[in-house]
Design a protein around this motif. Sequence first.
Motif, short mmCIF file in Angstrom:
data_model
loop_
_atom_site.label_atom_id
_atom_site.label_comp_id
_atom_site.label_asym_id
_atom_site.label_seq_id
_atom_site.Cartn_x
_atom_site.Cartn_y
_atom_site.Cartn_z
N ALA A 242 0.87 -1.04 0.13
CA ALA A 242 -0.05 -0.09 0.06
C ALA A 242 0.85 1.28 0.01
CB ALA A 242 -1.16 0.12 1.27
N GLY A 243 2.05 1.25 0.63
CA GLY A 243 2.76 2.51 0.94
C GLY A 243 3.62 2.65 -0.42
N GLY A 244 4.24 1.49 -0.89
CA GLY A 244 5.02 1.71 -1.99
C GLY A 244 4.09 2.08 -3.15
N TYR A 245 2.96 1.78 -3.32
CA TYR A 245 2.14 2.10 -4.45
C TYR A 245 1.75 3.53 -4.25
CZ TYR A 245 -0.96 1.22 -8.25
OH TYR A 245 -1.55 1.06 -9.43
N ALA A 246 1.46 3.98 -3.09
CA ALA A 246 1.21 5.38 -3.10
C ALA A 246 2.30 6.21 -3.20
CB ALA A 246 0.65 5.43 -1.47
#
Length: 420
Positions: A242-246
């Motif tokens: 989730a964080g990497g995509y954001a």
Amino acid sequence: MLNAVTGVVVLAALLAYVNTRFVRLPMTIGIAGLALGLSLLLISLANFGAPQLRTAALSWADQFAFSQLVLQGMLSFLLFAGALDVNGDVLRRYAWQVAFLSILSTVASACVVGAAMYWILKWCGMPLSISYCMAFGALIAPTDAVAVIGALRRSKVPESVETAVAGEALFNDGVGIVLFSVFSSMASSGDTSSIADAATLFLREAGGGLVLGAATGAILFWMLRSIDRYKVEVMLTLAAVAGGYALADSLHVSGPIATVVAGIVVGNQGRQQAMSERTRESVDTFWELIDAILNAVLFALIGLEAVAIRAPSSLLPALAAVGLTLLARVLTVGVPVALLPRLLRLPAASAPLMVWGGLRGAISIALALSLPSGDARETIVMLTYAVVLFSVFAQGLSIERVAKRLSRAQEAAGRAATGE
């Protein structure tokens, strides 16, 4: 939006039950078929003087924003789940073949489909600008072959073919999305950027995605290796996705490519060197469930989206889009595999499987729906939906038979080579 998403999850679960209990098709295809049947029922009721249910369904569909839900919510988790199972050693051996399929073939396919659809739509009296047609080519070029990987494994196809299909499916989503962003920006702004500008943007987003994915995977690997608490480690994988995509979105690099690279790092080095056996089992079980649930929801959405598709005045453009998509796949994948088996290190007999295994799915529909409202968007959504329906039901229901045929051909060739 929460209520709408909840409704989709509940409906997907019910359709999965009905398919498992009565229909007994492959789960995702059965769910899509049942959801499509429900959509057609609502459309029929509307045509016979009861439009309230269809109107309610349209209102419900607007609430969960299909495009945003898929591209910003579900795609990263599906790609990571698929990347975890990719064998890194085998992928390295076939790295340039995967690069050929996921980059060169995807770009060439997008150009073939886009240029041909420009002239076909013009001839049909439904003209679109070349930028919009190229955007359609870009969104329909990436394959969604993750759904057939299981069929390939059950059919015992050659390892090279399985790796090529899996690698292509995981990486060409990112390539297609980058291409689509270039052409859709041109279409909406009217600015026809030079090929050099488009290539620079493509390289920046794709290259940035590779670097960010490697960095995310390395950091996650270090964190996993420093502890042995399976609950925390599962949470870390979820946070990394989730964080990497954001972060990729904020840095304007390819989130799908970053997610795939991170998943391959965790699925290989992370699984072998940074996880205990209990953690590996927990991580695998968690992401298998995520993959199954999200795929069920996605294919339910594909069927339900029919209520919002405008019926075409002529079927010719839709049929042409289906034929062109297959033709482009033949030219950019089938012909090279058939003519250059030694160079690509793929069996020539695998060409039909490589062509027929190029399924399209929810990502193509989500990209089409992300275009600005207007007649051009309606036309592209209709064309995309036609290709996806053909892909899901015609190709999806027959791909395992094609794979088994290849497997039998390879076994016969092996026996002949050994003189049995």
